[in-house]
Design an enzyme around this catalytic site. Structure first.
Site, mmCIF file in Angstrom:
data_model
loop_
_atom_site.group_PDB
_atom_site.id
_atom_site.type_symbol
_atom_site.label_atom_id
_atom_site.label_comp_id
_atom_site.label_asym_id
_atom_site.label_seq_id
_atom_site.Cartn_x
_atom_site.Cartn_y
_atom_site.Cartn_z
ATOM 1 N N ARG A 28 31.344 -21.190 0.204
ATOM 2 C CA ARG A 28 30.444 -20.443 -0.396
ATOM 3 C C ARG A 28 30.513 -20.300 -2.130
ATOM 4 O O ARG A 28 29.395 -20.496 -2.836
ATOM 5 C CB ARG A 28 30.438 -18.893 0.273
ATOM 6 N N CYS A 35 8.263 -16.353 15.357
ATOM 7 C CA CYS A 35 7.876 -15.480 16.303
ATOM 8 C C CYS A 35 8.916 -14.617 16.987
ATOM 9 O O CYS A 35 9.160 -14.781 17.827
ATOM 10 C CB CYS A 35 7.117 -16.142 17.422
#
Length: 410
Positions: free
Chosen positions: A273, A339
């Protein structure tokens, strides 16, 4: 008006986000080479201890161009699968540059590392037994769990009793018995105790790992892990990690322990990271504005198939709105086009006025962004572009086509 985060650091170097989206499609990952290189240098210069190695945890971002830059900056690579190892080798790393830190891998994956001479780390007694049967007399590293873990969400805490990672110290006698049984040489140990660790927690983890190292006489290296934090709340003035303090303290720890251990040791870290997060911004487009009850939504193409961290970890990313509108900050939820009810970037985030057609910038998206993307709902994964040191813009991955997504189906 106060400059935005990207304006303050000259992230785009003269390139306009709207033009980038118009040229390469929306959504779009944009990376800044200067920032990526600086983060590599930050880690390389973390400690003055002489035998110090930085393994970029490439799971954070596996783009071959960025891997090549990490190699140029003198970094090695931490890989967690044969696929990541193949990508690293393709980018110019050698087998000696790689440390394969495995979790619940098959005998076939172990053989992949053995056959190529890649140093392998395992993190369970049963996996060590499997390795011993495959490669008696071989060299191996092990991941231990010192019981120290941190992170903002339970899904990113990788140390302690509730994580699947590592061997607890209570099992050291069983480890030694298996090493003897298969004539294995334990050459290194490592741990993985969480992400976004503050300095003191990181150092506490180091102390725990060094205490485990005392149980083994012939180690060649100790991998102190990753978990270096970045300031995800830049718009609120969050300060970066105090690397000067961390590095000075770490140097003392490593120097003192090496003297105690009585033989030279290499120390490694595995930042992912920290290396790639801040070099990346994810651009997307607003396609709808709606009000449901008291909640206002901006519907975008930034679904969790593009950036899943907010859904998976409840992670925070600062957001910039690229338009000419001015007005008070108003709470609005930024949602995607999948969705699923969990498909969101931010919930009720105070932001400037947003309208259809605006371009949004999701900051600090260079780590665990594209690498965790998918084709859920059969939406193509985005392109990636790099702003080079001199400001030149190059495309480093093309956008998926629908043909790409169907190519492997029979």
């Amino acid at each position: 008006m106060k400059p935005s985060v990207t304006e303050t650091i000259n992230f785009y170097q003269g390139h306009d986000p709207a033009t980038l989206v118009a040229t390469y499609g929306s959504p779009l990952y944009v990376y800044n080479e200067n920032i990526f290189r600086q983060r590599c240098k930050d880690m390389k210069n973390l400690t003055s201890y002489p035998n110090f190695r930085v393994n970029y945890a490439i799971k954070a971002n596996t783009n071959l161009t960025l891997l090549g830059i990490a190699k140029e900056e003198g970094l090695h690579a931490d890989v967690s699968s044969p696929g990541e190892a193949i990508a690293a080798l393709k980018a110019g790393f050698t087998p000696d540059d790689l440390f394969f830190i495995a979790n619940n891998i098959s005998a076939e994956e172990m053989s992949f590392a053995i056959e190529r001479g890649i140093t392998l780390s395992l993190d369970s007694i049963s996996q060590l037994e499997t390795y011993g049967k495959l490669n008696p007399g071989g060299k191996i590293a092990l991941r231990f769990n010192g019981g120290v873990g941190g992170g903002h969400h339970e899904n990113v805490i990788t140390g302690g009793d509730k994580t699947k990672f590592g061997i607890r110290a209570v099992f050291i006698p069983e480890v030694k018995a298996l090493l003897d049984k298969y004539n294995l040489q334990l050459i290194g140990i490592n741990h993985h105790f969480g992400s976004q660790n503050p300095e003191e927690l990181y150092l506490a983890g180091v102390e725990e790992l060094l205490s485990i190292a005392r149980h083994f006489e012939n180690l060649e290296f100790i991998d102190l892990g990753g978990g270096f934090s970045i300031p995800y709340h830049k718009q609120k003035g969050e300060a970066p990690m105090n690397l000067a303090y961390l590095g000075q303290t770490l140097t003392k720890y490593l120097t003192d322990f090496t003297k105690e251990y009585g033989k030279p040791l290499t120390y490694m870290i595995e930042p992912g990271r920290y290396i790639s997060a801040e070099c990346g911004v994810l651009l997307g487009t607003v396609h709808s504005i709606k009000q449901n009850g008291e909640t206002k939504f901006a519907g975008t193409d930034l679904g969790f198939s593009v950036l899943v961290r907010t859904t998976l970890y409840e992670a925070h990313h600062d957001i910039e709105v690229y338009n000419s509108s001015e007005g008070p900050l108003t709470p609005i939820s930024i949602v995607g086009n999948q969705c699923e009810s969990g498909d969101y970037i931010a919930k009720s985030r105070p932001l400037p006025p947003i309208k259809e057609g605006d371009i949004l910038g999701i900051l600090d998206a260079g780590a665990y962004g594209y690498s965790m993307s998918s084709i859920y709902n059969h939406r193509p994964r985005p392109a990636e572009v790099l702003i080079k040191k001199d400001g030149e813009l190059i495309q480093i991955r093309r956008r998926d086509t629908y043909e790409d997504m169907l190519a492997n189906m029979l």
